[in-house]
Motif scaffolding. Sequence first.
Motif, PDB file in Angstrom:
ATOM      1  N   UNK A 238       0.872  -1.163   0.000  1.00  0.00           N
ATOM      2  CA  UNK A 238       0.000   0.000   0.000  1.00  0.00           C
ATOM      3  C   UNK A 238       0.910   1.214   0.000  1.00  0.00           C
TER       4      UNK A 238
ATOM      5  N   UNK B 187       5.288  -0.538  -8.163  1.00  0.00           N
ATOM      6  CA  UNK B 187       4.901   0.597  -8.993  1.00  0.00           C
ATOM      7  C   UNK B 187       3.693   0.297  -9.866  1.00  0.00           C
ATOM      8  N   UNK B 188       3.517  -0.942 -10.334  1.00  0.00           N
ATOM      9  CA  UNK B 188       2.452  -1.133 -11.330  1.00  0.00           C
ATOM     10  C   UNK B 188       1.394  -2.176 -11.026  1.00  0.00           C
TER      11      UNK B 188
ATOM     12  N   UNK C   9      -4.794  -2.990  -4.771  1.00  0.00           N
ATOM     13  CA  UNK C   9      -5.850  -1.965  -4.613  1.00  0.00           C
ATOM     14  C   UNK C   9      -5.961  -1.066  -5.851  1.00  0.00           C
ATOM     15  N   UNK C  10      -4.807  -0.733  -6.432  1.00  0.00           N
ATOM     16  CA  UNK C  10      -4.783   0.085  -7.643  1.00  0.00           C
ATOM     17  C   UNK C  10      -5.428  -0.640  -8.811  1.00  0.00           C
TER      18      UNK C  10
ATOM     19  N   UNK D  17      -9.095  -0.499  -8.688  1.00  0.00           N
ATOM     20  CA  UNK D  17      -9.551   0.835  -9.067  1.00  0.00           C
ATOM     21  C   UNK D  17      -9.541   1.001 -10.585  1.00  0.00           C
ATOM     22  N   UNK D  18      -8.451   0.553 -11.188  1.00  0.00           N
ATOM     23  CA  UNK D  18      -8.299   0.647 -12.633  1.00  0.00           C
ATOM     24  C   UNK D  18      -9.387  -0.162 -13.346  1.00  0.00           C
TER      25      UNK D  18
END
Lengths: 161, 176
Positions: free
Chosen positions: B89, B120-121, B125-126, B129-130
């Motif tokens: 996170x 980084x990628x 969680x990211x 969202x994406x």
Amino acid sequence: MSNYILYIITVTLLFVSYLRDKQKTNKALMKAWKAFENILPEFLGVIMLVGILLAILNPQVISSVIGTQSGWFGVILSAVVGAVTLIPGFVAFPTAAMLLKNGAGYMQIGAFVSTLMMVGVVTAPVEIKYFGKRLAIVRNVLAFLFSFIVAYIIGKVAGGI
Amino acid sequence: MKFIERYRFFLITVVITGIITIINRDIGLKALGVAGYSFKEMALVIPPIFVLLGLLDIWVPRETMMKYMGEGSGIKGIVLAIILGSAAAGPLYGAFPVAAVFMKKGVKFSNILIFIGAWSTTKIPMFLFELSALGARFAVTRLLVDIPGIILIAYILSSLISKEQVMQIYQNAESM
């Protein structure tokens, strides 16, 4: 949500550590503080830099750069914008979705999202402190170039061309 | 004096923000607003990361880390590096202090680079969202291209950097 998980895990481990060995736990906290204090100046600088950049490069400016451009020139511009900015995900992804709706191509958005995450121009001072100048520069350049491959494939698959 | 030396970069950004505010009040205030927001984000996410780092440093023996992620850890080390990076996170600048502790624990250099790449990628969680903002096709394609990509970049980087430079980076981490 993920922040809650992070805190629950940290507090639980800290508690277990404390029960098993008070002294070791103190030492761990001291190390945590030392590591944090060591990098704090760079963190603060990066945060201010992000503020300045985002105040100038707001979503309107970004969409005027990415939104209307097409072809490889637009992809390069998008990649550059992504590389120099550092936008939290919950702002970046809706912005990207909005740009797509307004006519930006998948390839451009792919380049933007990819460099946004992999390339960090504003975070370079932190990266250099740990990895040295040479590695930080080479890593960011490689990630930048790789983003064009990502953009191309996303353009083919998601764009359905 | 030492304070000014260490905080030079930060002080310069503060001065720049001040100058911007004098020239254009709106942009200056906006810059401060964004910085304030980022500061809150840092205050929220960074402390637990550093506490976990301290615990890792004290409790996990070097031998254990070396066995799972050191030289000769093979595929196991690569997979672990990706999982640890993806489960992370916080912003990318939080990954570098973690990398420093990994170096102290004898984690292989290419695995550290894979960990940075994953942080980084491919953060989970990211990714979620994406997925909701840009659709499954976009997000899944990016993930599938990025995983081999970060491994490839890690190996190219390792081959471009000399053994002495890697040693130097590891020594530098000892003092962090």
